[in-house]
Design a protein around this motif. Structure first.
Motif: not given
Length: 138
Positions: A28-33, A38-39
């Motif tokens: 989950l932390l990797a996806v948020i990073g 990307a944003v």
């Protein structure tokens, strides 16, 4: 299947759930990073002005406009300096583990001899470079 205190299947499932649960937090932390990066890149692309001009498309280095071909002669001594730096950086990387093993019982004398042999080889290499005149800056 009923849950009973002596059922090994339920205990294994609990262990697996705890094991993979900790990895889900990392995922989950990797996806948020990745989403954060990307944003940030997307916002930068949307907000920046895009006005390409010939001057902006030129290769730029050190405030000097490029003149002539892209090939330039580089003296070999700069590579030798870089190579010597890498050698001594590797030397420092090897000295720290040796220092920790030196404190362990039974390894002190052997580690000390190995360390001085390694430093001796580096000293011979440095002496060779000095004798060849590589270390003189002209």
């Amino acid at each position: 299947m009923r849950e009973t205190p002596g059922n090994p299947t339920v205990a294994a499932a609990d262990v697996a759930a705890g094991y993979f649960g900790s990895y889900s937090v990392v995922g989950l932390l990797a996806v948020i990073g990745v989403l954060f990066v990307a944003v940030a890149f997307g916002a930068g692309r949307l907000l920046r002005p895009v006005v390409p001009t010939p001057e902006k498309l030129l290769t730029y280095e050190c405030g000097v406009d490029p003149v002539g071909e892209g090939w330039a002669h580089t003296q070999v001594r700069y590579y030798v300096y870089a190579f010597l730096y890498v050698i001594f950086a590797v030397d420092s990387v090897f000295l720290f583990p040796w220092a920790t093993v030196y404190a362990a019982p039974g390894y002190g004398a052997t580690t000390l001899v190995e360390m001085f042999l390694f430093l001796g080889f580096l000293a011979v290499g440095l002496l060779y470079a000095y004798k060849k005149g590589v270390l003189t800056w002209t």
